[in-house]
Design a protein around this motif. Structure first.
Motif, PDB file in Angstrom:
ATOM      1  N   LEU A  26       0.809  -1.210   0.000  1.00 53.22           N
ATOM      2  CA  LEU A  26       0.000   0.000   0.000  1.00 53.22           C
ATOM      3  C   LEU A  26       0.847   1.267   0.000  1.00 53.22           C
ATOM      4  O   LEU A  26       0.377   2.330  -0.397  1.00 53.22           O
ATOM      5  CB  LEU A  26      -0.938   0.009   1.216  1.00 53.22           C
ATOM      6  N   SER A  27       2.083   1.157   0.483  1.00 55.36           N
ATOM      7  CA  SER A  27       2.931   2.341   0.518  1.00 55.36           C
ATOM      8  C   SER A  27       3.595   2.552  -0.841  1.00 55.36           C
ATOM      9  O   SER A  27       3.775   1.623  -1.613  1.00 55.36           O
ATOM     10  CB  SER A  27       4.009   2.178   1.596  1.00 55.36           C
ATOM     11  N   GLY A  28       3.958   3.768  -1.110  1.00 55.28           N
ATOM     12  CA  GLY A  28       4.610   4.075  -2.377  1.00 55.28           C
ATOM     13  C   GLY A  28       3.687   4.847  -3.295  1.00 55.28           C
ATOM     14  O   GLY A  28       2.478   4.942  -3.075  1.00 55.28           O
ATOM     15  N   ASP A  29       4.262   5.410  -4.343  1.00 55.77           N
ATOM     16  CA  ASP A  29       3.478   6.193  -5.288  1.00 55.77           C
ATOM     17  C   ASP A  29       2.626   5.269  -6.152  1.00 55.77           C
ATOM     18  O   ASP A  29       3.065   4.186  -6.543  1.00 55.77           O
ATOM     19  CB  ASP A  29       4.403   7.004  -6.188  1.00 55.77           C
ATOM     20  N   PRO A  30       1.402   5.691  -6.461  1.00 57.34           N
ATOM     21  CA  PRO A  30       0.561   4.893  -7.355  1.00 57.34           C
ATOM     22  C   PRO A  30       1.258   4.628  -8.678  1.00 57.34           C
ATOM     23  O   PRO A  30       2.072   5.427  -9.134  1.00 57.34           O
ATOM     24  CB  PRO A  30      -0.682   5.765  -7.540  1.00 57.34           C
ATOM     25  N   SER A  31       0.944   3.492  -9.294  1.00 58.95           N
ATOM     26  CA  SER A  31       1.598   3.116 -10.539  1.00 58.95           C
ATOM     27  C   SER A  31       1.318   4.149 -11.629  1.00 58.95           C
ATOM     28  O   SER A  31       0.259   4.755 -11.687  1.00 58.95           O
ATOM     29  CB  SER A  31       1.107   1.733 -10.994  1.00 58.95           C
ATOM     30  N   ALA A  32       2.319   4.320 -12.477  1.00 56.99           N
ATOM     31  CA  ALA A  32       2.162   5.239 -13.595  1.00 56.99           C
ATOM     32  C   ALA A  32       1.292   4.582 -14.666  1.00 56.99           C
ATOM     33  O   ALA A  32       0.974   3.410 -14.594  1.00 56.99           O
ATOM     34  CB  ALA A  32       3.536   5.596 -14.160  1.00 56.99           C
ATOM     35  N   GLY A  33       0.919   5.357 -15.635  1.00 58.91           N
ATOM     36  CA  GLY A  33       0.123   4.797 -16.721  1.00 58.91           C
ATOM     37  C   GLY A  33      -1.323   5.250 -16.634  1.00 58.91           C
ATOM     38  O   GLY A  33      -1.702   6.075 -15.804  1.00 58.91           O
ATOM     39  N   GLU A  34      -2.133   4.688 -17.501  1.00 58.19           N
ATOM     40  CA  GLU A  34      -3.517   5.121 -17.616  1.00 58.19           C
ATOM     41  C   GLU A  34      -4.442   4.437 -16.619  1.00 58.19           C
ATOM     42  O   GLU A  34      -5.580   4.865 -16.432  1.00 58.19           O
ATOM     43  CB  GLU A  34      -4.017   4.861 -19.040  1.00 58.19           C
ATOM     44  N   GLN A  35      -3.984   3.351 -16.000  1.00 60.98           N
ATOM     45  CA  GLN A  35      -4.848   2.603 -15.093  1.00 60.98           C
ATOM     46  C   GLN A  35      -4.471   2.807 -13.633  1.00 60.98           C
ATOM     47  O   GLN A  35      -3.301   2.952 -13.285  1.00 60.98           O
ATOM     48  CB  GLN A  35      -4.816   1.110 -15.430  1.00 60.98           C
ATOM     49  N   SER A  36      -5.484   2.813 -12.799  1.00 64.76           N
ATOM     50  CA  SER A  36      -5.333   2.931 -11.357  1.00 64.76           C
ATOM     51  C   SER A  36      -5.710   1.576 -10.745  1.00 64.76           C
ATOM     52  O   SER A  36      -6.829   1.099 -10.925  1.00 64.76           O
ATOM     53  CB  SER A  36      -6.258   4.044 -10.840  1.00 64.76           C
ATOM     54  N   HIS A  37      -4.755   0.945 -10.044  1.00 64.75           N
ATOM     55  CA  HIS A  37      -4.936  -0.421  -9.536  1.00 64.75           C
ATOM     56  C   HIS A  37      -5.454  -0.424  -8.103  1.00 64.75           C
ATOM     57  O   HIS A  37      -4.867   0.194  -7.218  1.00 64.75           O
ATOM     58  CB  HIS A  37      -3.596  -1.171  -9.630  1.00 64.75           C
ATOM     59  N   TRP A  38      -6.517  -1.176  -7.871  1.00 63.54           N
ATOM     60  CA  TRP A  38      -7.149  -1.286  -6.559  1.00 63.54           C
ATOM     61  C   TRP A  38      -7.264  -2.755  -6.167  1.00 63.54           C
ATOM     62  O   TRP A  38      -7.601  -3.602  -7.001  1.00 63.54           O
ATOM     63  CB  TRP A  38      -8.536  -0.643  -6.578  1.00 63.54           C
ATOM     64  N   ARG A  39      -7.012  -3.072  -4.882  1.00 65.88           N
ATOM     65  CA  ARG A  39      -7.045  -4.457  -4.401  1.00 65.88           C
ATOM     66  C   ARG A  39      -8.166  -4.655  -3.374  1.00 65.88           C
ATOM     67  O   ARG A  39      -8.247  -3.941  -2.389  1.00 65.88           O
ATOM     68  CB  ARG A  39      -5.699  -4.824  -3.764  1.00 65.88           C
ATOM     69  N   GLY A  40      -9.022  -5.636  -3.631  1.00 62.46           N
ATOM     70  CA  GLY A  40     -10.046  -6.015  -2.668  1.00 62.46           C
ATOM     71  C   GLY A  40      -9.410  -6.783  -1.518  1.00 62.46           C
ATOM     72  O   GLY A  40      -8.588  -7.667  -1.731  1.00 62.46           O
ATOM     73  N   LEU A  41      -9.786  -6.441  -0.280  1.00 66.11           N
ATOM     74  CA  LEU A  41      -9.170  -7.023   0.907  1.00 66.11           C
ATOM     75  C   LEU A  41     -10.227  -7.498   1.906  1.00 66.11           C
ATOM     76  O   LEU A  41     -11.231  -6.820   2.126  1.00 66.11           O
ATOM     77  CB  LEU A  41      -8.280  -5.979   1.611  1.00 66.11           C
ATOM     78  N   GLY A  42      -9.966  -8.644   2.526  1.00 67.97           N
ATOM     79  CA  GLY A  42     -10.773  -9.087   3.658  1.00 67.97           C
ATOM     80  C   GLY A  42     -12.234  -9.347   3.363  1.00 67.97           C
ATOM     81  O   GLY A  42     -13.088  -9.184   4.236  1.00 67.97           O
ATOM     82  N   MET A  43     -12.562  -9.768   2.161  1.00 64.80           N
ATOM     83  CA  MET A  43     -13.961 -10.026   1.800  1.00 64.80           C
ATOM     84  C   MET A  43     -14.515 -11.191   2.614  1.00 64.80           C
ATOM     85  O   MET A  43     -13.919 -12.259   2.702  1.00 64.80           O
ATOM     86  CB  MET A  43     -14.039 -10.354   0.305  1.00 64.80           C
ATOM     87  N   PHE A  44     -15.669 -10.974   3.230  1.00 65.39           N
ATOM     88  CA  PHE A  44     -16.320 -12.057   3.979  1.00 65.39           C
ATOM     89  C   PHE A  44     -17.812 -11.782   4.086  1.00 65.39           C
ATOM     90  O   PHE A  44     -18.237 -10.648   4.315  1.00 65.39           O
ATOM     91  CB  PHE A  44     -15.737 -12.182   5.387  1.00 65.39           C
ATOM     92  N   THR A  45     -18.596 -12.855   3.912  1.00 65.24           N
ATOM     93  CA  THR A  45     -20.045 -12.796   4.068  1.00 65.24           C
ATOM     94  C   THR A  45     -20.469 -13.863   5.072  1.00 65.24           C
ATOM     95  O   THR A  45     -19.996 -15.001   5.003  1.00 65.24           O
ATOM     96  CB  THR A  45     -20.764 -13.064   2.725  1.00 65.24           C
ATOM     97  N   LEU A  46     -21.336 -13.513   5.990  1.00 66.76           N
ATOM     98  CA  LEU A  46     -21.840 -14.508   6.931  1.00 66.76           C
ATOM     99  C   LEU A  46     -22.467 -15.671   6.168  1.00 66.76           C
ATOM    100  O   LEU A  46     -23.172 -15.450   5.180  1.00 66.76           O
ATOM    101  CB  LEU A  46     -22.896 -13.893   7.853  1.00 66.76           C
ATOM    102  N   PRO A  47     -22.233 -16.899   6.600  1.00 67.48           N
ATOM    103  CA  PRO A  47     -22.852 -18.049   5.920  1.00 67.48           C
ATOM    104  C   PRO A  47     -24.363 -17.909   5.769  1.00 67.48           C
ATOM    105  O   PRO A  47     -24.928 -18.281   4.739  1.00 67.48           O
ATOM    106  CB  PRO A  47     -22.483 -19.223   6.835  1.00 67.48           C
ATOM    107  N   SER A  48     -25.020 -17.330   6.768  1.00 72.47           N
ATOM    108  CA  SER A  48     -26.478 -17.182   6.722  1.00 72.47           C
ATOM    109  C   SER A  48     -26.944 -16.125   5.724  1.00 72.47           C
ATOM    110  O   SER A  48     -28.132 -16.043   5.407  1.00 72.47           O
ATOM    111  CB  SER A  48     -27.007 -16.816   8.110  1.00 72.47           C
TER     112      SER A  48
END
Length: 205
Positions: free
Chosen positions: A99-121
Motif C-alpha cells: 500500500l505504501s509508495g506512489d501509485p503506478s504510472a500509466g492510464e490505469q489505477s490499480h485497486w485491491r479487494g481485501l478481507g472479503m467475507f459474508t456470513l454463511p447465513s
C-alpha cells in the motif's frame, strides 16, 4: 430481507461509529473461516483499538459494510491506488505491504479487494455481489478524478470454489497462480477485473 451498504467514513466520528462493529465482524470472519485469509484470529485479536482505528483511518483503505437490521453481514475493504499493476503484484504476500509508495504510472489505477467475507447465513442472496459492485464503482470514481481508468485485483485460495465463483460472476479472471505456505501448502490465485475491457468487449459483440 433488505440490506444496506455503507462506506465507513474516515473522519474520527464516523470511524468511532463503526469501529466496534467492524472489529467484531473481522474477528468473527477470521474465526469462522481461517483458511480464507492471509492473517489469523490469534494475530488480530491482539490488536489494540489504535490499530483498528488507524486501519480505518488509512487514506489508502476504504471499507464497506453490508448491514441487515443494523447487523454487519458482509464486509470488504478496498486498497489503493497501488504502486504496481495487477500483473506485478502477488496473491500470496501481505497486501498491506504494497500500500505504501506512489501509485503506478500509466492510464490505469490499480485497486485491491481485501478481507472479503459474508456470513454463511447471508450467502446466496446477492449481498456479496452488491457490495463488490459498490466497491468497484468507488474505485472507478476515484480513478476518474486522476483521469485514469480503474483495474481491480483480489486474492483467494484456489480450493475456495465458492469465493472464486463469486469473483468470476463479478467479472474477475485468474491471472496469477503461485504457491502459498502459511501453515500448509496451498495455491494462491490473483484475479483481475478491468471494467473498461468488459465494456469494450460488450460493445464489440
Amino acid at each position: 430481507m433488505s440490506f444496506e451498504i455503507i462506506q465507513i467514513p474516515r473522519d474520527d466520528e464516523g470511524i468511532r461509529l463503526y469501529l466496534e462493529r467492524h472489529k467484531a465482524f473481522r474477528l468473527l470472519a477470521l474465526k469462522t473461516d481461517p483458511d480464507a485469509f492471509g492473517s489469523t484470529f490469534a494475530r488480530e485479536i491482539a490488536f489494540t483499538d489504535d490499530v483498528w482505528f488507524n486501519r480505518l483511518k488509512n487514506p489508502q483503505i476504504t471499507t464497506f459494510l453490508a448491514l441487515r437490521s443494523d447487523q454487519v453481514v458482509c464486509s470488504i475493504s478496498l486498497g489503493g491506488p497501488l504502486p504496481c499493476t495487477p500483473e506485478e503484484s502477488s496473491p500470496s504476500k501481505d497486501p498491506w505491504t504494497i500500500l505504501s509508495g506512489d501509485p503506478s504510472a500509466g492510464e490505469q489505477s490499480h485497486w485491491r479487494g481485501l478481507g472479503m467475507f459474508t456470513l454463511p447465513s447471508a450467502r446466496g442472496q446477492g449481498i456479496a455481489t452488491a457490495i463488490i459492485a459498490r466497491t468497484v464503482q468507488f474505485g472507478i470514481d476515484e480513478a476518474a478524478k486522476s483521469g485514469k481508468t480503474a483495474v481491480f485485483s483480489i486474492a483467494v485460495e484456489h480450493d475456495n470454489p465458492a469465493a472464486v465463483g463469486l469473483y468470476e460472476k463479478c467479472g474477475f479472471k485468474t491471472i496469477i497462480k503461485e504457491p502459498w505456505f502459511r501453515d500448509r501448502p496451498r495455491i494462491a490465485l490473483l484475479l483481475k477485473y478491468s471494467p473498461t475491457s468488459e465494456r469494450s468487449e460488450a460493445s464489440v459483440e
